[in-house]
Design a protein around this motif. Sequence first.
Motif, PDB file in Angstrom:
ATOM      1  N   PRO A 312     -25.743 -34.373  18.138  1.00  0.00           N
ATOM      2  CA  PRO A 312     -25.492 -32.951  18.202  1.00  0.00           C
ATOM      3  C   PRO A 312     -24.540 -32.441  17.451  1.00  0.00           C
ATOM      4  O   PRO A 312     -24.584 -31.512  16.504  1.00  0.00           O
ATOM      5  N   ALA A 313     -23.247 -33.295  17.116  1.00  0.00           N
ATOM      6  CA  ALA A 313     -22.114 -32.891  16.407  1.00  0.00           C
ATOM      7  C   ALA A 313     -22.613 -32.732  14.867  1.00  0.00           C
ATOM      8  O   ALA A 313     -22.350 -31.734  14.040  1.00  0.00           O
ATOM      9  N   GLU A 314     -23.253 -33.697  14.388  1.00  0.00           N
ATOM     10  CA  GLU A 314     -23.930 -33.643  12.878  1.00  0.00           C
ATOM     11  C   GLU A 314     -24.844 -32.808  12.723  1.00  0.00           C
ATOM     12  O   GLU A 314     -25.026 -32.078  11.670  1.00  0.00           O
ATOM     13  N   ALA A 315     -25.545 -32.611  13.687  1.00  0.00           N
ATOM     14  CA  ALA A 315     -26.900 -31.664  13.738  1.00  0.00           C
ATOM     15  C   ALA A 315     -26.300 -30.137  13.423  1.00  0.00           C
ATOM     16  O   ALA A 315     -26.954 -29.560  12.779  1.00  0.00           O
ATOM     17  N   SER A 316     -25.413 -30.035  14.321  1.00  0.00           N
ATOM     18  CA  SER A 316     -25.056 -28.557  14.299  1.00  0.00           C
ATOM     19  C   SER A 316     -24.466 -28.175  12.975  1.00  0.00           C
ATOM     20  O   SER A 316     -24.565 -27.100  12.354  1.00  0.00           O
ATOM     21  N   SER A 317     -23.659 -29.183  12.550  1.00  0.00           N
ATOM     22  CA  SER A 317     -23.208 -28.910  10.885  1.00  0.00           C
ATOM     23  C   SER A 317     -24.368 -29.138  10.095  1.00  0.00           C
ATOM     24  O   SER A 317     -24.176 -28.090   9.113  1.00  0.00           O
ATOM     25  N   ASN A 318     -25.306 -29.868   9.878  1.00  0.00           N
ATOM     26  CA  ASN A 318     -26.291 -29.673   9.231  1.00  0.00           C
ATOM     27  C   ASN A 318     -27.128 -28.704   9.261  1.00  0.00           C
ATOM     28  O   ASN A 318     -27.612 -28.095   8.186  1.00  0.00           O
ATOM     29  N   THR A 360     -21.644 -27.728  18.548  1.00  0.00           N
ATOM     30  CA  THR A 360     -20.431 -26.961  17.963  1.00  0.00           C
ATOM     31  C   THR A 360     -19.455 -26.880  19.119  1.00  0.00           C
ATOM     32  O   THR A 360     -18.078 -26.897  18.577  1.00  0.00           O
ATOM     33  N   TYR A 361     -19.547 -27.187  20.249  1.00  0.00           N
ATOM     34  CA  TYR A 361     -18.692 -27.142  21.284  1.00  0.00           C
ATOM     35  C   TYR A 361     -17.838 -28.399  21.069  1.00  0.00           C
ATOM     36  O   TYR A 361     -16.653 -28.435  20.938  1.00  0.00           O
ATOM     37  N   ILE A 362     -18.546 -29.740  20.647  1.00  0.00           N
ATOM     38  CA  ILE A 362     -17.866 -30.971  20.790  1.00  0.00           C
ATOM     39  C   ILE A 362     -16.911 -30.724  19.221  1.00  0.00           C
ATOM     40  O   ILE A 362     -15.854 -31.342  19.589  1.00  0.00           O
ATOM     41  N   LEU A 363     -17.332 -29.887  18.368  1.00  0.00           N
ATOM     42  CA  LEU A 363     -16.353 -30.020  17.318  1.00  0.00           C
ATOM     43  C   LEU A 363     -15.436 -29.132  17.142  1.00  0.00           C
ATOM     44  O   LEU A 363     -14.950 -28.852  16.259  1.00  0.00           O
ATOM     45  N   SER A 364     -15.409 -28.014  18.322  1.00  0.00           N
ATOM     46  CA  SER A 364     -14.620 -26.817  18.221  1.00  0.00           C
ATOM     47  C   SER A 364     -13.170 -27.506  18.571  1.00  0.00           C
ATOM     48  O   SER A 364     -12.730 -28.490  19.315  1.00  0.00           O
ATOM     49  N   ALA A 365     -12.190 -26.652  18.132  1.00  0.00           N
ATOM     50  CA  ALA A 365     -10.857 -26.849  18.152  1.00  0.00           C
ATOM     51  C   ALA A 365     -10.476 -27.194  19.787  1.00  0.00           C
ATOM     52  O   ALA A 365     -11.026 -26.533  20.806  1.00  0.00           O
ATOM     53  N   TYR A 368     -12.530 -31.542  19.715  1.00  0.00           N
ATOM     54  CA  TYR A 368     -13.035 -32.710  18.624  1.00  0.00           C
ATOM     55  C   TYR A 368     -12.492 -33.837  18.976  1.00  0.00           C
ATOM     56  O   TYR A 368     -13.220 -35.054  18.775  1.00  0.00           O
ATOM     57  N   ASP A 369     -11.277 -34.170  19.118  1.00  0.00           N
ATOM     58  CA  ASP A 369     -10.656 -35.648  19.373  1.00  0.00           C
ATOM     59  C   ASP A 369     -11.264 -36.124  20.771  1.00  0.00           C
ATOM     60  O   ASP A 369     -11.653 -37.480  20.834  1.00  0.00           O
ATOM     61  N   ALA A 370     -11.321 -35.365  21.909  1.00  0.00           N
ATOM     62  CA  ALA A 370     -11.785 -35.950  23.076  1.00  0.00           C
ATOM     63  C   ALA A 370     -13.315 -36.491  22.963  1.00  0.00           C
ATOM     64  O   ALA A 370     -13.655 -37.533  23.569  1.00  0.00           O
ATOM     65  N   TYR A 371     -13.876 -35.780  22.077  1.00  0.00           N
ATOM     66  CA  TYR A 371     -15.483 -35.937  22.281  1.00  0.00           C
ATOM     67  C   TYR A 371     -15.668 -36.624  20.749  1.00  0.00           C
ATOM     68  O   TYR A 371     -16.193 -37.972  20.648  1.00  0.00           O
ATOM     69  N   TYR A 372     -15.631 -36.096  19.795  1.00  0.00           N
ATOM     70  CA  TYR A 372     -16.302 -36.677  18.499  1.00  0.00           C
ATOM     71  C   TYR A 372     -15.566 -37.923  18.205  1.00  0.00           C
ATOM     72  O   TYR A 372     -16.146 -38.878  17.857  1.00  0.00           O
ATOM     73  N   LYS A 373     -14.217 -37.833  17.984  1.00  0.00           N
ATOM     74  CA  LYS A 373     -13.435 -38.787  17.553  1.00  0.00           C
ATOM     75  C   LYS A 373     -13.453 -39.966  18.384  1.00  0.00           C
ATOM     76  O   LYS A 373     -13.844 -41.291  18.233  1.00  0.00           O
TER      77      LYS A 373
END
Lengths: 481, 97
Positions: A312-318, A360-365, A368-373
């Motif tokens: 979902p992180a990459e999808a929201s960006s794509n 969007t939630y995962i990548l938001s300030a 990001y570190d807690a989920y995506y990274k």
Amino acid sequence: MKYRTAIEIRNAIEAGEITALEVVEYYLAKIKVEDKAINAFLETFDESALESARKIDAMKKAGEALPRLAGVPVAIKDNMTIKGQISSCSSKILENHRASYDATVVKRLKVAGAIIIGRTNCDEFAMGSSNETSFWGAVHNPWNLKKVPGGSSGGSAAAVSAGFVPIALGSDTGGSIRQPAALCGITGMKPTYGRVSRYGLIALASSLDQIGPIAHTAQDCALVLEVIEGIDEKDSTSLELDEKVVPELIEKNFKGMTFGVPREYFIDGMDEEVRKSVEEAIELIKQNGGEIKKISLPLTDYALAAYYIIQPAEASSNLARFDGIRYGTRAQTDNLWKSYLHARGDGFGAETKRRIMLGTYILSAGYYDAYYKKALAVKTEIFNDFKKAFEQVDVIVCPTSPAVAWDIGEKFNDPIAMYLADIFTVSANIAGIPGISVPCGENNGLPIGLQFLGASMQDGKILRAASAYQSLTDWHQKDPK
Amino acid sequence: MANIEFNLDRVAKLAMLELTDQERAKFQEQLPSIVAYISKLQEVDTSNTDAKTYLSDRVNVFRADEVCDSDEDTHSRLIAAFPNSKGDALEVPGIFE
């Protein structure tokens, strides 16, 4: 039509037993009548398909050498571009989007003489495990019209299963080729990440997406893979290949091969018939010369959670590019902000919105570190687990899906239940390794899939295992009634 | 992570999505439970692991900055695929008031 596979059709055309035109006319007529109940195709390209068939027949008549897929009809999932045709990703937001160029895979298929016969239904932007999120309606499983075909390449899988085409292309981000292949009783392969160019594949999650073949047999998958694979300057993640896949797979046993059976792939809650069929397949491998080793992939349980962060992180960006400015329909409002909101709000369906929101939630300030990274770190660990496993075994053998096809509507309003359908397939995408699903049984008239996973770039090995399995069994020869 | 903070309006705004009331109600219920599910990753010890987007060891794949592979046909198809255009010019809404 007595020819069922791409290899049989190609050879029959070469031998003069049938013309390419007869082949294409046969399939187009069948689709026209029988696809009303299945909804696998969004469109067929009758005129251009017939024209391409005539060209093949003219080549044959002139005594020219025929290319590898000469006269073989192929269906393309609606998220790959075909020059001059609509590529909608089964989404309203792209319903009128006409592609200006051929995806690399489409270009390579055309050069190999394949006939692009139509584009197939799929989950919207390839997000789904049941093909119910398509703007153009659900696809029905040819084995039982009340059941889902799996997803997201449900249209391509149903098309091959129903005998509408011998081969099709799908894309697999978390199981979207292998899971529908399992649920539709056919063979589907996700190659190693980077083996096949993604140029012209409308991106879902760029670090996971991979195009692959769907067919009746592993041999046909190998043939298609050989045509589409290889480095492409238009995809910087595509890889230079040391060895080509062997298109002629002649092994009739598993001698000299070691198979790993991961205990984490036999879980509570999985369909008992699936477990039984897969165990029978493993026994067959053992009886025919394969060495079986029990192995462990301890992070399997976490792969799905990592997947539903990265994807979902990459999808929201794509999918941020679809705002009505560059593609699709521009909303007529006096205010730019409102026009974005409206174009996206109106153009995307519920599942796409859900994943964009999640990403969007995962990548938001703050997150990001807690989920995506964190998910990327787990991804590396999962890759290392597979690496260790492939130091002991050649191929991993396991189920493709924990269950057979379920009723249309059954899981539609329960996203987590739907996401769990991918539990045995997502790891291969996370680790970037190849996987193939072959039919290995039935439960109440619905097909069961067996999955072979290989080490990175060992696509030939899983094709050999799958082909040997198919030389000893006839599940892949069964068609829905 | 027992308490999942999920500010639906803030996320919808960041995602540039207009939601219907029905979607709003559904997402308010579903998204926190999905977030709770994916939060189980916190159980995995990754203190000694690098976070990598791509597992391949290739970096910075470049090609020469040269115009290539474009023709009149592709050019006109690209313009036709754009929502609004005038001749060869692509028309976009203004971004300043």
